[in-house]
Design a protein around this motif. Structure first.
Motif, PDB file in Angstrom:
ATOM      1  N   TYR A   1      23.223  22.174   5.453  1.00 30.27           N
ATOM      2  CA  TYR A   1      21.893  22.004   6.016  1.00 30.27           C
ATOM      3  C   TYR A   1      21.818  22.556   7.446  1.00 30.27           C
TER       4      TYR A   1
ATOM      5  N   VAL B   1      28.610  18.917   0.254  1.00 28.14           N
ATOM      6  CA  VAL B   1      27.325  18.854   0.948  1.00 28.14           C
ATOM      7  C   VAL B   1      27.617  18.534   2.408  1.00 28.14           C
TER       8      VAL B   1
ATOM      9  N   THR C   1      26.280  23.127  -0.199  1.00 29.67           N
ATOM     10  CA  THR C   1      25.013  23.054   0.512  1.00 29.67           C
ATOM     11  C   THR C   1      25.306  22.726   1.965  1.00 29.67           C
TER      12      THR C   1
END
Length: 57
Positions: free
Chosen positions: A12, A28, A10
Motif C-alpha cells: 500500500y 500484504v 500487495t
C-alpha cells in the motif's frame, strides 16, 4: 541491492521496503509500514515499524 518481491504481494501507498530482503508470495504490507527484514509467504505487516502477523492469511 534491491528487495525481491514475490507474486501476489500487495504494497500500500507510503510503505517502505528497504534493503536486500525477500518479501514472500501473497504478503500484504500496510500503508506507512517500514520493512527492514524478510517476510515469510502470506505474512501481513502493519505500520509504523511493521509488526508481522504470519497467521493472518
Amino acid at each position: 541491492m534491491y528487495p525481491s518481491i514475490g507474486d501476489g504481494v500487495t504494497i500500500y501507498a507510503g510503505a517502505t521496503v528497504a534493503g536486500a530482503l525477500t518479501i514472500g508470495e501473497g504478503c500484504v504490507i500496510g500503508s506507512g509500514a517500514l520493512i527492514i527484514r524478510s517476510m515469510s509467504p502470506g505474512a501481513v505487516a502493519r505500520a509504523p515499524l511493521a509488526s508481522v502477523d504470519a497467521d493472518a492469511i
